[in-house]
Design an enzyme around this catalytic site. Structure first.
Site: not given
Lengths: 382, 92
Positions: A245, A271, A282
């Site tokens: 799992e 954007r 940055q």
């Protein structure tokens, strides 16, 4: 050292990605998340594609793929499918219900349950955690008392993934409290068994499309033929399930992280603020580079666990380290994604917000970050 | 004391010393040979895996997963006897 996969594995991963993108994003995920509903339609699609049978015996409807191919498929699902809860439920069934039956069950149990689970006709749930036995799960107090040709189960379970919709449960109980973890024993319990009481769906912060129940066992009588493996083998069965799992759920997260990095790059290039794309700042680009670094390091840890499982059979410490690192990387990545998307990333109708809520659960399920550190520390001789 | 007895005492001492050093709970008062290791927390689930690996390496024996049972691991006495049997079998 060779980091490449076979052409067949690459082709299969691409095929799963295409399937997930085209088929597993249908319907209104926002509404399912709000309503806390598992999509049975998407579940059936996953089964029909063959995902639920990937590493399992062909005689029971599986395709006998190795763990590396299976992990690649899980990574592809995480990349292509936006419904994290659906994938969480799928993993819960595959590794903690199907795998115990496949590896330790009788032919009759495989015939009766495994085939239907792989086909998507049955849904399975796993009951081991208790109110006072979480990380220390081997200290569980649910008892299985032998009575002639039956066992009588008594106790209570919490955090039972798929419980509200499950047809069959794999439940762990002790046949001998004085034997500690070597008293643990697994049983297959059908939903309509008298004495098995399943709660309604319990609401959660995230992974809401994966239903969860509490279970009560009150003189729940099952035949000896419902026992999985031998008495006392439960700990071994559970640990094996957890290794599978952890590798597979983590693969979903690696795929999801890859998608998230790409989505953040798209957003940062589109954007515009101060007359230039925000990705040119940055403070934003560095954040995305950090996300990419986490994704790449996560993938390496995941592949190492898969490789160790395939070649050595077991990878307890490496699986613990991978679980610890990937879950925390996924949460950090989601937090970065929210910040990069600004106020929109905080809004409830945006998938960035849902991912963040879903991610928090990864610090807890399949063993908390704290218990992963404990496992690793013990393995290091501390 | 013949060689076999010395060897058997070594098996007991090696296991006892390992358990005292690696016990999951405080055993500063020592471990009774008949104390239930599984119930007392001296051997938790991780501890069982660890001591199995330890005796396999130390005594050059192989323990099958089906042999990891409460009967074989319950007490120092039982586990020592089990390891002695494995050592004897591997020497044949």
């Amino acid at each position: 050292m060779d980091f490449s996969f076979t052409p067949e594995q690459d082709a299969f991963k691409e095929k799963v990605t295409g399937f997930a993108q085209a088929e597993l994003n249908e319907g209104d995920l926002k509404q399912r998340d709000a309503d806390c509903v598992l999509s049975r339609d998407l579940w059936k699609k996953i089964a029909d594609f063959g995902i639920l049978g990937l590493p399992f015996d062909k005689n029971y409807g599986g395709s006998e793929q190795d763990i590396i191919t299976t992990v690649l498929a899980m990574e592809a699902l995480g990349y292509g499918c936006r419904d994290n809860g659906l994938l969480f439920s799928m993993n819960g069934q595959m590794w903690t219900v199907q795998m115990p039956i496949a590896q330790f069950g009788t032919d009759a149990q495989k015939d009766k349950y495994l085939r239907g689970l792989i086909k998507g006709e049955l849904i399975g749930a796993h009951g081991i955690t208790e109110a006072e036995a979480g990380s220390d799960v081997m200290a569980l107090s649910t008892t299985a008392t032998r009575d002639g040709d039956d066992y009588v189960l008594n106790g209570a379970k919490v955090f039972c993934t798929n419980g509200p919709v499950a047809d069959v449960f794999v439940i762990f109980a002790t046949v001998d409290k004085s034997a500690g973890s070597l008293g643990l024993t697994g049983f297959v319990v059908e939903r309509d068994t008298p004495g098995l009481i399943v709660s309604e769906n319990r609401k959660k912060m995230g992974l809401r499309t994966s239903p969860m129940a509490w279970l009560t066992l009150e003189d729940c009588r099952v035949p000896v033929s419902a026992r999985i493996g031998k008495e006392g083998q439960g700990g071994r069965i559970f640990n094996n399930s957890m290794e599978w799992e952890r590798a597979s759920i983590l693969a979903n997260l690696v795929g999801a992280m890859e998608y998230q990095v790409e989505e953040c790059i798209r957003h940062a290039n589109k954007r515009t603020q101060f007359r230039k794309p925000i990705g040119k700042f940055q403070s934003v680009s560095n954040r995305i580079v950090d996300m990419k670094l986490r994704h790449e390091t996560s993938r390496l840890l995941l592949y190492k666990v898969a490789w160790l499982k395939k070649t050595k059979g077991s990878a307890a410490m490496e699986a613990a380290l991978a679980k610890l690192y990937l879950s925390e990387a996924w949460v950090a990545s989601c937090q970065n994604s929210v910040v990069i998307h600004g106020g929109y990333g905080y809004m409830a109708d945006h998938e960035v917000e849902r991912d963040f809520r879903d991610a928090v659960g990864s610090l807890l399920y399949s063993g908390t970050s704290d218990i992963q550190r404990t496992i690793a520390a013990r393995a290091l001789g501390l | 004391m013949d060689a076999q007895t010395v060897e058997q005492d070594d098996v007991h001492k090696t296991i006892y010393d390992y358990l005292v050093e690696h016990s999951g709970v405080n055993v500063s008062g020592g471990i009774d040979p008949e104390e239930n290791l599984l119930d007392s927390g001296i051997l938790d689930s991780l501890g069982i895996a660890e001591i199995t690996e330890f005796v396999e390496k130390t005594f050059d024996i192989a323990i099958d997963e089906d042999e990891i049972t409460s009967q074989n691991y319950r007490t120092v006495t039982a586990f020592t006897a089990f390891c002695r049997e494995k050592i004897a079998a591997s020497a044949k």
